[in-house]
Design a protein around this motif. Sequence first.
Motif, PDB file in Angstrom:
ATOM      1  N   ASN A 104      51.914  -2.033 -19.443  1.00 46.26           N
ATOM      2  CA  ASN A 104      52.588  -1.077 -18.556  1.00 46.26           C
ATOM      3  C   ASN A 104      52.922   0.221 -19.261  1.00 46.26           C
ATOM      4  OD1 ASN A 104      52.643  -3.040 -16.493  1.00 46.26           O
ATOM      5  ND2 ASN A 104      54.376  -4.012 -17.548  1.00 46.26           N
ATOM      6  N   GLY A 105      52.466   0.363 -20.507  1.00 44.78           N
ATOM      7  CA  GLY A 105      52.704   1.600 -21.241  1.00 44.78           C
ATOM      8  C   GLY A 105      54.030   1.634 -21.995  1.00 44.78           C
ATOM      9  N   LYS A 106      54.736   0.516 -22.006  1.00 44.80           N
ATOM     10  CA  LYS A 106      56.020   0.462 -22.722  1.00 44.80           C
ATOM     11  C   LYS A 106      55.765   0.219 -24.219  1.00 44.80           C
ATOM     12  CE  LYS A 106      60.139  -2.219 -22.523  1.00 44.80           C
ATOM     13  NZ  LYS A 106      60.146  -3.649 -22.690  1.00 44.80           N
ATOM     14  N   ALA A 107      56.569   0.923 -25.065  1.00 40.14           N
ATOM     15  CA  ALA A 107      56.379   0.789 -26.517  1.00 40.14           C
ATOM     16  C   ALA A 107      56.601  -0.655 -26.974  1.00 40.14           C
ATOM     17  CB  ALA A 107      57.346   1.716 -27.235  1.00 40.14           C
ATOM     18  N   VAL A 108      55.763  -1.092 -27.927  1.00 38.57           N
ATOM     19  CA  VAL A 108      55.901  -2.438 -28.505  1.00 38.57           C
ATOM     20  C   VAL A 108      56.037  -2.281 -30.016  1.00 38.57           C
ATOM     21  CG1 VAL A 108      54.751  -4.664 -28.861  1.00 38.57           C
ATOM     22  CG2 VAL A 108      54.457  -3.465 -26.695  1.00 38.57           C
ATOM     23  N   LYS A 109      57.048  -2.928 -30.595  1.00 44.04           N
ATOM     24  CA  LYS A 109      57.225  -2.841 -32.056  1.00 44.04           C
ATOM     25  C   LYS A 109      56.111  -3.619 -32.763  1.00 44.04           C
ATOM     26  CE  LYS A 109      61.313  -3.320 -33.831  1.00 44.04           C
ATOM     27  NZ  LYS A 109      62.518  -4.067 -34.216  1.00 44.04           N
ATOM     28  N   TYR A 110      55.773  -3.192 -33.981  1.00 44.50           N
ATOM     29  CA  TYR A 110      54.756  -3.942 -34.725  1.00 44.50           C
ATOM     30  C   TYR A 110      55.251  -5.358 -35.034  1.00 44.50           C
ATOM     31  CZ  TYR A 110      51.739  -5.688 -38.333  1.00 44.50           C
ATOM     32  OH  TYR A 110      50.907  -6.501 -39.047  1.00 44.50           O
ATOM     33  N   HIS A 111      56.475  -5.439 -35.549  1.00 47.67           N
ATOM     34  CA  HIS A 111      57.098  -6.744 -35.788  1.00 47.67           C
ATOM     35  C   HIS A 111      58.294  -6.895 -34.856  1.00 47.67           C
ATOM     36  CE1 HIS A 111      55.716  -7.139 -40.261  1.00 47.67           C
ATOM     37  NE2 HIS A 111      54.842  -7.690 -39.436  1.00 47.67           N
ATOM     38  N   PHE A 167      50.895 -12.351 -30.499  1.00 47.21           N
ATOM     39  CA  PHE A 167      49.678 -11.635 -30.890  1.00 47.21           C
ATOM     40  C   PHE A 167      49.531 -10.466 -29.916  1.00 47.21           C
ATOM     41  CE2 PHE A 167      47.116 -14.360 -33.858  1.00 47.21           C
ATOM     42  CZ  PHE A 167      48.037 -15.389 -33.980  1.00 47.21           C
ATOM     43  N   TRP A 168      49.781  -9.284 -30.396  1.00 48.70           N
ATOM     44  CA  TRP A 168      49.586  -8.073 -29.582  1.00 48.70           C
ATOM     45  C   TRP A 168      49.579  -6.875 -30.525  1.00 48.70           C
ATOM     46  CZ3 TRP A 168      47.823  -7.224 -24.847  1.00 48.70           C
ATOM     47  CH2 TRP A 168      47.920  -5.931 -24.332  1.00 48.70           C
ATOM     48  N   PRO A 169      48.442  -6.583 -31.123  1.00 44.59           N
ATOM     49  CA  PRO A 169      48.403  -5.533 -32.144  1.00 44.59           C
ATOM     50  C   PRO A 169      48.174  -4.149 -31.545  1.00 44.59           C
ATOM     51  CG  PRO A 169      46.313  -6.681 -32.056  1.00 44.59           C
ATOM     52  CD  PRO A 169      47.170  -7.293 -30.993  1.00 44.59           C
ATOM     53  N   PHE A 170      49.023  -3.788 -30.602  1.00 45.84           N
ATOM     54  CA  PHE A 170      48.909  -2.481 -29.951  1.00 45.84           C
ATOM     55  C   PHE A 170      50.296  -1.864 -29.819  1.00 45.84           C
ATOM     56  CE2 PHE A 170      45.776  -5.470 -28.221  1.00 45.84           C
ATOM     57  CZ  PHE A 170      44.622  -4.889 -28.731  1.00 45.84           C
ATOM     58  N   PRO A 171      50.364  -0.554 -29.879  1.00 49.79           N
ATOM     59  CA  PRO A 171      51.681   0.089 -29.830  1.00 49.79           C
ATOM     60  C   PRO A 171      52.321   0.117 -28.443  1.00 49.79           C
ATOM     61  CG  PRO A 171      49.930   1.723 -30.101  1.00 49.79           C
ATOM     62  CD  PRO A 171      49.267   0.393 -30.134  1.00 49.79           C
ATOM     63  N   LYS A 172      51.544  -0.234 -27.426  1.00 50.06           N
ATOM     64  CA  LYS A 172      52.100  -0.242 -26.062  1.00 50.06           C
ATOM     65  C   LYS A 172      51.692  -1.508 -25.326  1.00 50.06           C
ATOM     66  CE  LYS A 172      52.390   4.673 -25.489  1.00 50.06           C
ATOM     67  NZ  LYS A 172      51.737   5.880 -25.043  1.00 50.06           N
ATOM     68  N   ASP A 173      52.512  -1.892 -24.346  1.00 55.22           N
ATOM     69  CA  ASP A 173      52.090  -3.034 -23.538  1.00 55.22           C
ATOM     70  C   ASP A 173      51.238  -2.544 -22.361  1.00 55.22           C
ATOM     71  OD1 ASP A 173      53.765  -2.105 -21.546  1.00 55.22           O
ATOM     72  OD2 ASP A 173      55.286  -3.661 -21.833  1.00 55.22           O
TER      73      ASP A 173
END
Length: 319
Positions: free
Chosen positions: A270-277, A262-268
């Motif tokens: 630390n500012g690193k990109a997170v994929k939607y899926h 569960f993390w509905p954000f484009p970054k973590d």
Amino acid sequence: DGELYLSRSLVNSSDKIIRKAGSSIFQHSVEGWKINSSLVLEIRKNILRFLDAERDVSVVKSSFKPGDVIHYVLDRRRTLNISQDLHSLLPEVSPMKNRRFKTCAVVGNSGILLDSQCGKEIDSHNFVIRCNLAPVVEFAADVGTKSDFITMNPSVVQRAFGGFRNESDREKFVHRLSMLNDSVLWIPAFMVKGGEKHVEWVNALILKNKLRVRTAYPSLRLIHAVRGYWLTNKVPIKRPSTGLLMYTLATRFCDEIHLYGFWPFPKDLNGKAVKYHYYDDLKYRYFSNASPHRMPLEFKTLNVLHNRGALKLTTGKCV
Ligand code: CTP
């Protein structure tokens, strides 16, 4: 309950949310986390006022006969005919009747799972719930493989299995379902018009291949009841996401609920990109008003519940 209150403006303003994502409201420590059993019981009791997950998790055979016409839950003007195949796949009794577990995992599909090494921990829970037939084998180290209950929106047929256009798509699908053995496959077939053809194809494949998977189709009142519970707790969701629905249902069966993915954000943080899926390249506009969901708001709510010991939310690495 005041703590659960989240203002609309917070949710609607993406800038604010992203800035906040780096700040304390989204932080939750897993070290030192302790279950608050009396709060768990209180939440279960309150949710039971709105729905009984044992019953609402699926309609049963005796409620319908083939040929019955029902109105879609979110599109009351349109109707669906209960086909012979669909009727034959309705369970005789709720697949969750009398099932109780000490610990459960609800696994969302966020890319935050990648490199998490959470697979072993997820699989160690007594009951594992997953969403939208997400692939597991290629990601086992991060997401595990145990799947006792798995959801499948009808749109998955189009998104992940090529709309069953060729034989290989159908084979891939049958193979995926056969890996589930006798787990519960939960198909929200009565929500909106549009997926009925896909649901029929899925039903036909299950019957033709004599798959052991235990099909379940949520009751016509489930989504409204879940929404009602959260609205009463001042969480103004439009339509609960599958992940929130699963947490809400799980409160009936599980003493300890652990959420992953569960993390509905484009970054973590630390500012690193997170994929939607974690498994595809789908893009998602988390803050769009066009979206049926309010996932950032849901997340904030789950985070509050984590900090109060009602559930455990893991968004970091497991080892
Ligand atoms: N999720 C999340 N963060 C993401 C992606 C998903 O928190 N980046 C959670 C949501 O609770 C979501 C669940 O994981 O409902 C399953 O994800 P997905 O299959 O993407 O659900 P959707 O198809 O987006 O939405 P739904 O099935 O809820 O309509």
